[in-house]
Motif scaffolding. Structure first.
Motif, PDB file in Angstrom:
ATOM      1  N   GLN A 172      -8.209   0.155  -1.191  1.00  0.00           N
ATOM      2  CA  GLN A 172      -9.238  -0.468  -0.366  1.00  0.00           C
ATOM      3  C   GLN A 172      -9.544  -1.898  -0.811  1.00  0.00           C
ATOM      4  O   GLN A 172      -9.686  -2.789   0.021  1.00  0.00           O
ATOM      5  CB  GLN A 172     -10.516   0.379  -0.383  1.00  0.00           C
ATOM      6  N   ASN A 173      -9.609  -2.150  -2.119  1.00  0.00           N
ATOM      7  CA  ASN A 173      -9.878  -3.513  -2.600  1.00  0.00           C
ATOM      8  C   ASN A 173      -8.761  -4.466  -2.204  1.00  0.00           C
ATOM      9  O   ASN A 173      -9.011  -5.629  -1.867  1.00  0.00           O
ATOM     10  CB  ASN A 173     -10.068  -3.521  -4.117  1.00  0.00           C
ATOM     11  N   ILE A 181       0.874  -1.165   0.000  1.00  0.00           N
ATOM     12  CA  ILE A 181       0.000   0.000   0.000  1.00  0.00           C
ATOM     13  C   ILE A 181       0.914   1.218   0.000  1.00  0.00           C
ATOM     14  O   ILE A 181       1.797   1.334   0.863  1.00  0.00           O
ATOM     15  CB  ILE A 181      -0.913   0.014   1.244  1.00  0.00           C
ATOM     16  N   ILE A 224      -4.871   5.951   4.139  1.00  0.00           N
ATOM     17  CA  ILE A 224      -4.943   4.944   3.077  1.00  0.00           C
ATOM     18  C   ILE A 224      -5.782   5.498   1.935  1.00  0.00           C
ATOM     19  O   ILE A 224      -6.935   5.908   2.129  1.00  0.00           O
ATOM     20  CB  ILE A 224      -5.534   3.627   3.605  1.00  0.00           C
ATOM     21  N   LYS A 225      -5.221   5.468   0.748  1.00  0.00           N
ATOM     22  CA  LYS A 225      -5.912   5.979  -0.436  1.00  0.00           C
ATOM     23  C   LYS A 225      -7.029   5.016  -0.843  1.00  0.00           C
ATOM     24  O   LYS A 225      -6.907   3.795  -0.660  1.00  0.00           O
ATOM     25  CB  LYS A 225      -4.924   6.133  -1.595  1.00  0.00           C
ATOM     26  N   PRO A 226      -8.119   5.531  -1.404  1.00  0.00           N
ATOM     27  CA  PRO A 226      -9.238   4.671  -1.825  1.00  0.00           C
ATOM     28  C   PRO A 226      -8.827   3.582  -2.820  1.00  0.00           C
ATOM     29  O   PRO A 226      -9.408   2.501  -2.823  1.00  0.00           O
ATOM     30  CB  PRO A 226     -10.226   5.653  -2.468  1.00  0.00           C
ATOM     31  N   GLU A 227      -7.815   3.834  -3.624  1.00  0.00           N
ATOM     32  CA  GLU A 227      -7.399   2.848  -4.630  1.00  0.00           C
ATOM     33  C   GLU A 227      -6.836   1.567  -4.015  1.00  0.00           C
ATOM     34  O   GLU A 227      -6.719   0.547  -4.694  1.00  0.00           O
ATOM     35  CB  GLU A 227      -6.374   3.472  -5.574  1.00  0.00           C
ATOM     36  N   LEU A 238     -12.513  -4.835   9.111  1.00  0.00           N
ATOM     37  CA  LEU A 238     -13.073  -5.806   8.163  1.00  0.00           C
ATOM     38  C   LEU A 238     -13.194  -7.207   8.768  1.00  0.00           C
ATOM     39  O   LEU A 238     -13.481  -8.162   8.057  1.00  0.00           O
ATOM     40  CB  LEU A 238     -12.219  -5.839   6.901  1.00  0.00           C
ATOM     41  N   ILE A 249      -6.838  -4.277   0.477  1.00  0.00           N
ATOM     42  CA  ILE A 249      -6.987  -4.556   1.905  1.00  0.00           C
ATOM     43  C   ILE A 249      -8.162  -5.497   2.144  1.00  0.00           C
ATOM     44  O   ILE A 249      -8.078  -6.427   2.962  1.00  0.00           O
ATOM     45  CB  ILE A 249      -7.121  -3.245   2.699  1.00  0.00           C
ATOM     46  N   GLU A 250      -9.251  -5.304   1.424  1.00  0.00           N
ATOM     47  CA  GLU A 250     -10.412  -6.195   1.564  1.00  0.00           C
ATOM     48  C   GLU A 250     -10.076  -7.625   1.156  1.00  0.00           C
ATOM     49  O   GLU A 250     -10.516  -8.582   1.798  1.00  0.00           O
ATOM     50  CB  GLU A 250     -11.582  -5.662   0.745  1.00  0.00           C
ATOM     51  N   SER A 284      -7.571  -1.034   9.519  1.00  0.00           N
ATOM     52  CA  SER A 284      -8.477  -1.327   8.393  1.00  0.00           C
ATOM     53  C   SER A 284      -8.807  -2.805   8.334  1.00  0.00           C
ATOM     54  O   SER A 284      -9.962  -3.179   8.117  1.00  0.00           O
ATOM     55  CB  SER A 284      -7.847  -0.886   7.074  1.00  0.00           C
TER      56      SER A 284
END
Length: 176
Positions: free
Chosen positions: A87-88, A73, A82-85, A138, A90-91, A134
């Motif tokens: 997020q996937n 990241i 953390i940038k939105p790009e 989750l 990390i998920e 984060s």
């Protein structure tokens, strides 16, 4: 004058202590079959070894984490947001860790080399903690995740240009 004498005495004492170490002694004894005779033994490529490998982690085949998912990241300068790009990414790691609850991960925070050592260690820790939080939001348990900072000590890219700085401002997900 007294300091110089003390320093000379300390150096002499250190040299005397080092001279007692025998550098020619071999600390390892070769116990392979045929090592003394020059014949190939089990380790030399002759007979097969009957020793079975020890598997300590039943999930060892998934040590790399989820397939086809990046583990880095990147962050903006002087930031731990953390940038939105990402997020996937990390998920995907959160899904993997929840499905493999015996897996452990270390989040390693890094910075570029601008700024002092203490500041960069703190910023690297904030970056690692941001990713850890984060994952926790989750559903990943705290016992599965450790956040650690390396500050500017382990750069991914050498150099003093913006491209190198950008590659060094990161958090890496390392599976254990």
């Amino acid at each position: 004058m007294l300091k110089r004498m003390f320093l000379a005495w300390a150096v002499a004492l250190a040299l005397v202590g080092c001279s007692s170490v025998k550098l020619d002694d071999v600390p390892v004894e070769d116990k392979r079959a045929g090592a003394a005779t020059g014949q190939p033994g089990p380790a030399g490529g002759g007979a097969q070894s009957s020793v079975a490998p020890v598997i300590t982690d039943p999930a060892a085949g998934t040590a790399a984490g989820p397939a086809n998912v990046a583990r880095i990241i990147y962050f903006d300068y002087d930031s731990y947001v953390i940038k939105p790009e990402f997020q996937n990414l990390i998920e995907a790691h959160a899904r993997f860790l929840k499905a493999n609850n015996v897996r452990r991960v270390a989040i390693e925070g890094h910075t570029d080399d601008r700024g002092g050592r203490e500041y960069n260690l703190a910023l690297g820790q904030r970056r690692a903690e941001a990713v850890r939080r984060s994952l926790g939001l989750l559903g990943v348990t705290d016992s599965q995740v450790e956040a650690v900072s390396f500050g500017k000590e382990k750069p991914a890219a050498p150099g003093s240009d913006e491209a190198s700085f950008a590659k060094n401002r990161r958090a890496e997900i390392a599976y254990r």
